[in-house]
Design a protein around this motif. Structure first.
Motif, PDB file in Angstrom:
ATOM      1  N   MET A 144       0.839  -1.168   0.000  1.00 56.40           N
ATOM      2  CA  MET A 144       0.000   0.000   0.000  1.00 56.40           C
ATOM      3  C   MET A 144       0.887   1.235   0.000  1.00 56.40           C
ATOM      4  O   MET A 144       1.531   1.532   0.991  1.00 56.40           O
ATOM      5  CB  MET A 144      -0.921  -0.095   1.209  1.00 56.40           C
ATOM      6  CG  MET A 144      -1.044   1.137   2.024  1.00 56.40           C
ATOM      7  SD  MET A 144      -2.167   1.024   3.417  1.00 56.40           S
ATOM      8  CE  MET A 144      -1.599  -0.356   4.327  1.00 56.40           C
ATOM      9  N   PRO A 145       1.023   1.927  -1.112  1.00 55.61           N
ATOM     10  CA  PRO A 145       1.886   3.104  -1.209  1.00 55.61           C
ATOM     11  C   PRO A 145       1.364   4.258  -0.362  1.00 55.61           C
ATOM     12  O   PRO A 145       0.178   4.356  -0.084  1.00 55.61           O
ATOM     13  CB  PRO A 145       1.854   3.466  -2.686  1.00 55.61           C
ATOM     14  CG  PRO A 145       1.192   2.352  -3.387  1.00 55.61           C
ATOM     15  CD  PRO A 145       0.433   1.564  -2.365  1.00 55.61           C
ATOM     16  N   MET A 146       2.286   5.114   0.003  1.00 61.52           N
ATOM     17  CA  MET A 146       1.939   6.303   0.785  1.00 61.52           C
ATOM     18  C   MET A 146       1.046   7.212  -0.051  1.00 61.52           C
ATOM     19  O   MET A 146       1.313   7.462  -1.202  1.00 61.52           O
ATOM     20  CB  MET A 146       3.228   7.012   1.185  1.00 61.52           C
ATOM     21  CG  MET A 146       3.056   8.089   2.202  1.00 61.52           C
ATOM     22  SD  MET A 146       4.697   8.609   2.726  1.00 61.52           S
ATOM     23  CE  MET A 146       4.262   9.680   4.050  1.00 61.52           C
ATOM     24  N   THR A 147      -0.025   7.711   0.546  1.00 60.24           N
ATOM     25  CA  THR A 147      -0.979   8.497  -0.227  1.00 60.24           C
ATOM     26  C   THR A 147      -0.840   9.996  -0.033  1.00 60.24           C
ATOM     27  O   THR A 147      -1.378  10.759  -0.801  1.00 60.24           O
ATOM     28  CB  THR A 147      -2.417   8.093   0.131  1.00 60.24           C
ATOM     29  OG1 THR A 147      -2.580   8.249   1.533  1.00 60.24           O
ATOM     30  CG2 THR A 147      -2.697   6.668  -0.286  1.00 60.24           C
ATOM     31  N   ASP A 148      -0.105  10.445   1.010  1.00 66.77           N
ATOM     32  CA  ASP A 148      -0.022  11.888   1.223  1.00 66.77           C
ATOM     33  C   ASP A 148       1.006  12.551   0.307  1.00 66.77           C
ATOM     34  O   ASP A 148       1.124  13.752   0.288  1.00 66.77           O
ATOM     35  CB  ASP A 148       0.235  12.228   2.694  1.00 66.77           C
ATOM     36  CG  ASP A 148       1.574  11.734   3.198  1.00 66.77           C
ATOM     37  OD1 ASP A 148       2.233  10.979   2.466  1.00 66.77           O
ATOM     38  OD2 ASP A 148       1.946  12.098   4.329  1.00 66.77           O
ATOM     39  N   ASN A 149       1.758  11.784  -0.466  1.00 65.88           N
ATOM     40  CA  ASN A 149       2.715  12.339  -1.415  1.00 65.88           C
ATOM     41  C   ASN A 149       2.641  11.543  -2.712  1.00 65.88           C
ATOM     42  O   ASN A 149       3.534  10.772  -3.011  1.00 65.88           O
ATOM     43  CB  ASN A 149       4.135  12.307  -0.842  1.00 65.88           C
ATOM     44  CG  ASN A 149       5.142  12.941  -1.786  1.00 65.88           C
ATOM     45  OD1 ASN A 149       4.783  13.621  -2.729  1.00 65.88           O
ATOM     46  ND2 ASN A 149       6.406  12.704  -1.534  1.00 65.88           N
ATOM     47  N   PRO A 150       1.573  11.728  -3.498  1.00 69.69           N
ATOM     48  CA  PRO A 150       1.419  10.930  -4.706  1.00 69.69           C
ATOM     49  C   PRO A 150       2.321  11.373  -5.855  1.00 69.69           C
ATOM     50  O   PRO A 150       2.376  10.718  -6.877  1.00 69.69           O
ATOM     51  CB  PRO A 150      -0.059  11.131  -5.059  1.00 69.69           C
ATOM     52  CG  PRO A 150      -0.389  12.476  -4.503  1.00 69.69           C
ATOM     53  CD  PRO A 150       0.462  12.637  -3.272  1.00 69.69           C
ATOM     54  N   VAL A 151       3.052  12.472  -5.699  1.00 67.66           N
ATOM     55  CA  VAL A 151       3.908  12.966  -6.764  1.00 67.66           C
ATOM     56  C   VAL A 151       5.282  12.309  -6.651  1.00 67.66           C
ATOM     57  O   VAL A 151       5.918  12.356  -5.604  1.00 67.66           O
ATOM     58  CB  VAL A 151       4.038  14.506  -6.682  1.00 67.66           C
ATOM     59  CG1 VAL A 151       4.953  15.022  -7.759  1.00 67.66           C
ATOM     60  CG2 VAL A 151       2.672  15.153  -6.769  1.00 67.66           C
ATOM     61  N   HIS A 152       5.703  11.696  -7.731  1.00 66.63           N
ATOM     62  CA  HIS A 152       7.009  11.043  -7.770  1.00 66.63           C
ATOM     63  C   HIS A 152       7.855  11.705  -8.850  1.00 66.63           C
ATOM     64  O   HIS A 152       7.329  12.240  -9.818  1.00 66.63           O
ATOM     65  CB  HIS A 152       6.847   9.556  -8.075  1.00 66.63           C
ATOM     66  CG  HIS A 152       6.007   8.845  -7.074  1.00 66.63           C
ATOM     67  ND1 HIS A 152       6.458   8.538  -5.814  1.00 66.63           N
ATOM     68  CD2 HIS A 152       4.728   8.399  -7.132  1.00 66.63           C
ATOM     69  CE1 HIS A 152       5.507   7.928  -5.142  1.00 66.63           C
ATOM     70  NE2 HIS A 152       4.437   7.836  -5.919  1.00 66.63           N
ATOM     71  N   ARG A 153       9.161  11.640  -8.672  1.00 68.53           N
ATOM     72  CA  ARG A 153      10.060  12.239  -9.670  1.00 68.53           C
ATOM     73  C   ARG A 153       9.898  11.573 -11.025  1.00 68.53           C
ATOM     74  O   ARG A 153      10.004  12.219 -12.058  1.00 68.53           O
ATOM     75  CB  ARG A 153      11.506  12.147  -9.187  1.00 68.53           C
ATOM     76  CG  ARG A 153      11.805  13.074  -8.020  1.00 68.53           C
ATOM     77  CD  ARG A 153      13.275  13.038  -7.646  1.00 68.53           C
ATOM     78  NE  ARG A 153      13.687  11.716  -7.219  1.00 68.53           N
ATOM     79  CZ  ARG A 153      13.821  11.337  -5.949  1.00 68.53           C
ATOM     80  NH1 ARG A 153      13.583  12.183  -4.986  1.00 68.53           N
ATOM     81  NH2 ARG A 153      14.201  10.133  -5.644  1.00 68.53           N
ATOM     82  N   SER A 154       9.673  10.255 -11.012  1.00 67.48           N
ATOM     83  CA  SER A 154       9.394   9.532 -12.251  1.00 67.48           C
ATOM     84  C   SER A 154       8.753   8.208 -11.893  1.00 67.48           C
ATOM     85  O   SER A 154       8.686   7.834 -10.730  1.00 67.48           O
ATOM     86  CB  SER A 154      10.697   9.290 -13.051  1.00 67.48           C
ATOM     87  OG  SER A 154      11.424   8.197 -12.526  1.00 67.48           O
ATOM     88  N   GLY A 155       8.319   7.502 -12.905  1.00 69.46           N
ATOM     89  CA  GLY A 155       7.720   6.186 -12.708  1.00 69.46           C
ATOM     90  C   GLY A 155       8.733   5.065 -12.766  1.00 69.46           C
ATOM     91  O   GLY A 155       8.357   3.891 -12.753  1.00 69.46           O
ATOM     92  N   CYS A 156      10.021   5.394 -12.823  1.00 71.43           N
ATOM     93  CA  CYS A 156      11.079   4.380 -12.858  1.00 71.43           C
ATOM     94  C   CYS A 156      11.049   3.559 -11.570  1.00 71.43           C
ATOM     95  O   CYS A 156      11.042   4.129 -10.473  1.00 71.43           O
ATOM     96  CB  CYS A 156      12.428   5.071 -13.012  1.00 71.43           C
ATOM     97  SG  CYS A 156      13.845   3.979 -12.741  1.00 71.43           S
ATOM     98  N   PRO A 157      11.031   2.228 -11.655  1.00 70.09           N
ATOM     99  CA  PRO A 157      10.968   1.403 -10.455  1.00 70.09           C
ATOM    100  C   PRO A 157      12.131   1.646  -9.475  1.00 70.09           C
ATOM    101  O   PRO A 157      11.935   1.612  -8.267  1.00 70.09           O
ATOM    102  CB  PRO A 157      10.995  -0.033 -10.974  1.00 70.09           C
ATOM    103  CG  PRO A 157      10.731   0.039 -12.410  1.00 70.09           C
ATOM    104  CD  PRO A 157      11.023   1.426 -12.878  1.00 70.09           C
ATOM    105  N   ILE A 158      13.327   1.904 -10.012  1.00 72.09           N
ATOM    106  CA  ILE A 158      14.468   2.178  -9.130  1.00 72.09           C
ATOM    107  C   ILE A 158      14.250   3.500  -8.408  1.00 72.09           C
ATOM    108  O   ILE A 158      14.444   3.609  -7.195  1.00 72.09           O
ATOM    109  CB  ILE A 158      15.798   2.148  -9.913  1.00 72.09           C
ATOM    110  CG1 ILE A 158      16.080   0.720 -10.387  1.00 72.09           C
ATOM    111  CG2 ILE A 158      16.949   2.683  -9.043  1.00 72.09           C
ATOM    112  CD1 ILE A 158      17.256   0.585 -11.318  1.00 72.09           C
ATOM    113  N   ASN A 159      13.810   4.520  -9.133  1.00 75.26           N
ATOM    114  CA  ASN A 159      13.514   5.805  -8.496  1.00 75.26           C
ATOM    115  C   ASN A 159      12.460   5.648  -7.415  1.00 75.26           C
ATOM    116  O   ASN A 159      12.595   6.193  -6.320  1.00 75.26           O
ATOM    117  CB  ASN A 159      13.040   6.829  -9.531  1.00 75.26           C
ATOM    118  CG  ASN A 159      12.481   8.067  -8.863  1.00 75.26           C
ATOM    119  OD1 ASN A 159      13.200   8.843  -8.247  1.00 75.26           O
ATOM    120  ND2 ASN A 159      11.174   8.225  -8.934  1.00 75.26           N
ATOM    121  N   LEU A 160      11.390   4.923  -7.702  1.00 75.62           N
ATOM    122  CA  LEU A 160      10.311   4.755  -6.736  1.00 75.62           C
ATOM    123  C   LEU A 160      10.810   4.041  -5.478  1.00 75.62           C
ATOM    124  O   LEU A 160      10.450   4.415  -4.360  1.00 75.62           O
ATOM    125  CB  LEU A 160       9.143   4.003  -7.367  1.00 75.62           C
ATOM    126  CG  LEU A 160       8.431   4.761  -8.493  1.00 75.62           C
ATOM    127  CD1 LEU A 160       7.470   3.844  -9.241  1.00 75.62           C
ATOM    128  CD2 LEU A 160       7.727   5.989  -7.963  1.00 75.62           C
TER     129      LEU A 160
END
Length: 169
Positions: free
Chosen positions: A1-17
């Motif tokens: 269950m991903p964190m919902t209070d910060n849905p903005v990510h630098r990219s969708g790259c799995p390593i970045n995430l």
């Protein structure tokens, strides 16, 4: 269950995430202590930290790891103010990552023998040992029984560590 209070990510790259969740200075150390140190309570994590984590940092990391779905927390029935932290399935599935990090650190950094012995065993045991350890963690943290008669990987890792400490001492 991903964190919902910060849905903005630098990219969708799995390593970045993954780095966004695990890439700070303390998160992997806290997970290591829960996973390999059998520490479930704030006080155990605070006093058992060889790296000297500050209490406010530990509180923040526990909150973040719960929010990101790597740990779950439950009230302790023995004491109303005690909270028990346990690995989630996503946390258990970090065993191969921890094994790889330990192997890399053992080979490329000035790691002590005593603190490297678990990494060496995990490296030698490979995916079969990791799978058995994950089953053991699932039993301990999630209440999912492991196959009957399966030897304890945790006990093997702990015995090797204790023997290395005794040898060094």
């Amino acid at each position: 269950m991903p964190m919902t209070d910060n849905p903005v990510h630098r990219s969708g790259c799995p390593i970045n995430l993954a780095v966004e969740v695990l890439g700070d200075r303390w998160s992997l150390v806290v997970l290591r202590d829960v996973m390999f140190g059998d520490r479930h309570y704030f006080r155990e994590l605070l006093t058992g930290s060889q790296e000297g984590i500050a209490s406010n940092i530990l509180a923040d990391r526990l909150k973040r790891l719960v929010a990101h779905g790597l740990l779950w927390r439950a009230d302790d029935a023995t004491h109303r103010q005690k909270i028990r932290y346990s690995l989630t399935e996503a946390g258990v599935q970090l065993v191969p990552v921890m094994a790889a990090l330990g192997s890399w650190g053992r080979r490329h950094m000035p790691a002590s023998h005593e603190l490297s012995v678990r990494a060496e065993l995990l490296e030698r045991g490979g995916p079969e040992l990791w799978a058995r350890f994950m089953d053991e963690l699932r039993e301990q943290h999630l209440g999912i029984p492991r196959p009957p008669g399966t030897p304890s990987v945790f006990a093997e890792l702990q015995a090797a560590y204790e023997a290395a400490v005794a040898q060094a001492g």
